[in-house]
Design an enzyme around this catalytic site. Sequence first.
Site, PDB file in Angstrom:
ATOM      1  N   THR A  76       0.811  -1.215   0.000  1.00 29.89           N
ATOM      2  CA  THR A  76       0.000   0.000   0.000  1.00 29.89           C
ATOM      3  C   THR A  76       0.848   1.271   0.000  1.00 29.89           C
ATOM      4  OG1 THR A  76      -1.704  -1.154   1.193  1.00 29.89           O
ATOM      5  CG2 THR A  76      -1.619   1.201   1.550  1.00 29.89           C
ATOM      6  N   ARG A 122     -13.071  -9.186  -0.813  1.00 33.36           N
ATOM      7  CA  ARG A 122     -12.395  -8.760   0.430  1.00 33.36           C
ATOM      8  C   ARG A 122     -11.958  -7.286   0.344  1.00 33.36           C
ATOM      9  NH1 ARG A 122      -7.091  -6.573   1.824  1.00 33.36           N
ATOM     10  NH2 ARG A 122      -6.615  -7.268   3.929  1.00 33.36           N
ATOM     11  N   VAL A 123     -12.204  -6.562   1.413  1.00 36.42           N
ATOM     12  CA  VAL A 123     -11.744  -5.176   1.515  1.00 36.42           C
ATOM     13  C   VAL A 123     -10.903  -5.062   2.786  1.00 36.42           C
ATOM     14  CG1 VAL A 123     -12.448  -2.774   1.793  1.00 36.42           C
ATOM     15  CG2 VAL A 123     -13.760  -4.275   0.292  1.00 36.42           C
ATOM     16  N   GLY A 124      -9.736  -4.427   2.664  1.00 42.42           N
ATOM     17  CA  GLY A 124      -8.852  -4.265   3.820  1.00 42.42           C
ATOM     18  C   GLY A 124      -9.087  -2.952   4.540  1.00 42.42           C
ATOM     19  N   ASP A 125      -8.070  -2.525   5.251  1.00 43.46           N
ATOM     20  CA  ASP A 125      -8.198  -1.312   6.073  1.00 43.46           C
ATOM     21  C   ASP A 125      -8.025  -0.023   5.294  1.00 43.46           C
ATOM     22  OD1 ASP A 125      -5.495  -2.293   5.699  1.00 43.46           O
ATOM     23  OD2 ASP A 125      -4.848  -0.633   6.975  1.00 43.46           O
ATOM     24  N   THR A 129      -0.148   0.528   6.750  1.00 45.22           N
ATOM     25  CA  THR A 129       0.123  -0.513   5.765  1.00 45.22           C
ATOM     26  C   THR A 129       0.416  -1.797   6.508  1.00 45.22           C
ATOM     27  OG1 THR A 129       1.709  -1.376   4.165  1.00 45.22           O
ATOM     28  CG2 THR A 129       2.516   0.360   5.622  1.00 45.22           C
ATOM     29  N   GLY A 130      -0.293  -2.850   6.147  1.00 40.08           N
ATOM     30  CA  GLY A 130      -0.058  -4.105   6.854  1.00 40.08           C
ATOM     31  C   GLY A 130      -1.249  -5.023   6.668  1.00 40.08           C
ATOM     32  N   GLY A 137      -4.474  -5.955   6.807  1.00 41.88           N
ATOM     33  CA  GLY A 137      -5.610  -5.062   6.972  1.00 41.88           C
ATOM     34  C   GLY A 137      -6.672  -5.519   7.957  1.00 41.88           C
TER      35      GLY A 137
END
Length: 351
Positions: free
Chosen positions: A210, A238-241, A260-261, A263
């Site tokens: 990211t 899927r949706v991350g942070d 970043t990581g 999520g």
Amino acid sequence: MRLRGLRISVVWFALLVAVVSPAWADNSGTSAVRPVLVIHGGAGVAPGDLTPEEEAQARAALEAALRAGYARLQGGGTALDAVTAAITLLEDAPQFNAGRGAVFTHDGRNELDTSIMDGATGKAGAAAGLHRVKNPILLARAIMEKSPHVMMIGAGAEQFAEAQGIPLVDPAYFRTEKRWQQLQKALQAEARAQASNQPLVLPGKAYFGTVGALALDVQGHLAAGTSTGGMTNKRYGRVGDSPIIGAGTWADTGCAVSGTGWGEYYIRAAAAHEICARVRLAGEPLPKAADAVINQVIPRMGGDGGAIALGADGVFAFPFNTPGMYRGWIGPDGVPHVAIYRDDPLPMPGR
Ligand code: ASP
């Protein structure tokens, strides 16, 4: 006598101003804030991952993004302008997992998520599940500024982008061979795990990348933005942070964060908001708050990654617990400073 008294009062006044002026006030006697721009290009890089040529390209792209964003700040532009300019460049650079160069989903697509937040107004914009928006950060900003909404997804978000004149591209634009090969490796690892009856392999933590930017402008306003392709081999929409305000991105009047990581853990920890809440409500120094959330709270939950954090006093921090994180900053001297691996030297202002 009167003149001497006046002189003494002036000296006292000058001393008082020097003591109570915040750290970011310049020495010219005005209260102009010294602008700062801080960026990351993801916490998924480790020594040995990059050829010398790739490393040089990544460093050059980070420096270009810092210069582009800082030029806005020097010209009196807003923190939002600087964040938008820096992230646009990082999205265009194929070295990072955002825009061109994004990782692939399980189905072999590039699916992009993004968000932006204005610390001064508390306004925010976000989009997820994009396949055709060339620079997702431009759409996040348009959602914030030109719509009554905060978040849009998929085809509807792209319809809005089109209506706003934001460039759309053929999905093939985002494809890079390196990311394709990463997906093939992840699929093979998954197939091996299934064949040996081991649990399904979730998106691997080796594939973070990211991008994010934080800026402090001459008005003393903060902004934060984040853009990503998510995690390699992600599926089921899927949706991350990264597009979630408070998880991957946060900005208020005193603190801005981009993460970043892994999520899922950043969402569950409301990581970006948690850092700024500790600063605002508990009075924790920003570097301490950022370190506690990224290097204690998230690892305790089982996650990993990094973040950038910037305060309205110009203090910033780069906590991460992976072998590397593309990162950099630029301040009053206009010189971009960048680092990639854990032990890379990164000069910090006044330290
Ligand atoms: N945080 C991103 C996500 O989980 C991945 C990354 O930082 O590269 O979608």
